[in-house]
Design a protein around this motif. Structure first.
Motif, mmCIF file in Angstrom:
data_model
loop_
_atom_site.group_PDB
_atom_site.id
_atom_site.type_symbol
_atom_site.label_atom_id
_atom_site.label_comp_id
_atom_site.label_asym_id
_atom_site.label_seq_id
_atom_site.Cartn_x
_atom_site.Cartn_y
_atom_site.Cartn_z
ATOM 1 N N TRP A 146 -2.115 7.449 7.221
ATOM 2 C CA TRP A 146 -1.246 6.643 6.366
ATOM 3 C C TRP A 146 0.203 6.786 6.791
ATOM 4 C CZ3 TRP A 146 -3.134 3.078 3.315
ATOM 5 C CH2 TRP A 146 -4.369 3.257 2.674
ATOM 6 N N ILE A 200 3.001 5.269 -0.280
ATOM 7 C CA ILE A 200 2.339 4.742 0.910
ATOM 8 C C ILE A 200 2.926 3.379 1.255
ATOM 9 C CG2 ILE A 200 0.146 3.932 1.851
ATOM 10 C CD1 ILE A 200 -1.224 5.981 0.062
ATOM 11 N N ILE A 233 -5.288 9.289 -1.748
ATOM 12 C CA ILE A 233 -5.010 8.479 -0.559
ATOM 13 C C ILE A 233 -5.907 8.870 0.610
ATOM 14 C CG2 ILE A 233 -2.631 8.066 -1.250
ATOM 15 C CD1 ILE A 233 -1.784 10.117 0.882
#
Length: 333
Positions: free
Chosen positions: A86, A107, A77
């Motif tokens: 995020w 996420i 990520i």
């Protein structure tokens, strides 16, 4: 820290899952090592808690924000050497004595309004293969592709190229390819068609790969799909009877150029009478009777009418009656 997690937070049998990328760490040693490594590879990591919602006596949903710059590849990520932020939803489950036994992190895509930042799109492209293999990762990747500009779409291309066959077979990854084909410029999406050459018939009869062919035929034009169409055309009567291939055959006729439609009608004509009575083949015949040139429609109609019993018997057939209805609608009888 690691010692604090051992003593106060994590149970011996605790599990930490990153569901978007299918990464799991099982047991206290693995979880501790994972946390230590994250802090090491993302030295400026910041984790802030936005909200906590209790879901019963032993479960909570924690809304968090993770930001930082990953120095070396570990968490997909985060892009390497590029700051990213995020929103991560963390589901935490506790044992009877209050220690954590399960953590599941996922996420949350940006809500309607604020777009993905370039660093987010870079991270999605970097982890595309892992994300495409999971339900939540696939949805996140599709959202990123939909929000990407031309430059970012090129970044996705670099990581998807060479993996079309395996991604297309994935129950989650195939949706990523479908979205990419529908959104990306034709010159970007053409690599998908190139990687399916020589395997078009096999792909057409596959439950998920057939969907990729359908999107290619719909969005990429015959300049890109001509080699695939040639392969499919040789076996169109067989594909017309296949549970998945019949949809590919229909898309080929619907979106093909006049020459391709003419060739498809010519290949179907010798089998038209049998296909008109087939539970899937009749759909392909009706598609040809709708989209092919008038001369080709008449040729197919004559082939259908020449069957034993003629149109009277076909009109009483459980699926053949729909072919007769289409012929009458087109004023072919």
């Amino acid at each position: 820290g690691k010692q604090a997690w051992k003593e106060r937070c994590g149970a011996d049998e605790c599990i930490w899952l990153w569901s978007d990328v299918d990464m799991s760490f099982r047991g206290q040693p693995e979880v501790c090592d994972m946390l230590v490594r994250i802090v090491r590879v993302v030295p400026d990591l910041m984790v802030s808690v936005r909200d906590v919602v209790r879901r019963g006596p032993r479960e909570a949903m924690v809304d968090t924000e993770w930001s930082g710059t990953q120095a070396e590849p570990f968490l997909p990520i985060f892009p390497c050497r590029q700051f990213a932020r995020w929103r991560v939803l963390v589901r935490v489950a506790f044992e009877y004595y209050g220690k954590v036994i399960r953590v599941e992190s996922a996420i949350e895509p940006p809500p309607q309004g604020p777009p993905f930042e370039p660093s987010n799109l870079a991270a999605l492209a970097q982890g595309a293969l892992m994300l495409a293999a999971t339900p939540s990762g696939s949805r996140l990747l599709q959202a990123g592709i939909a929000a990407a500009d031309r430059e970012a779409l090129g970044g996705f291309l670099a990581h998807l190229r060479g993996h079309v066959w395996e991604i297309a077979a994935s129950p989650h990854g195939n949706h990523v390819l479908q979205r990419y084909i529908a959104i990306a410029p034709i010159e970007f999406a053409s690599f998908v068609a190139q990687e399916l050459r020589g395997q078009a018939v096999s792909a057409a009869t596959h439950v998920t790969r057939s969907r990729i062919l359908e999107r290619l035929l719909e969005h990429c034009g015959q300049d890109v799909t001509a080699p695939l169409a040639e392969e499919l055309l040789e076996h169109i009567a067989f594909l017309a009877q296949d549970p998945f291939g019949n949809f590919v055959a229909q898309r080929m006729i619907e979106h093909g150029r006049p020459e391709l439609r003419h060739n498809a009608a010519a290949a179907l004509a010798p089998h038209a009478a049998a296909l008109a009575r087939h539970k899937r083949g009749n759909n392909v015949v009706r598609t040809a009777l709708t989209h092919c040139a008038l001369e080709d429609q008449r040729r197919l109609a004559a082939a259908v009418a020449a069957a034993p019993g003629g149109l009277k018997a076909l009109g009483k057939h459980i699926v053949g009656c729909y072919v007769v209805r289409q012929m009458r609608f087109a004023k072919l009888v």
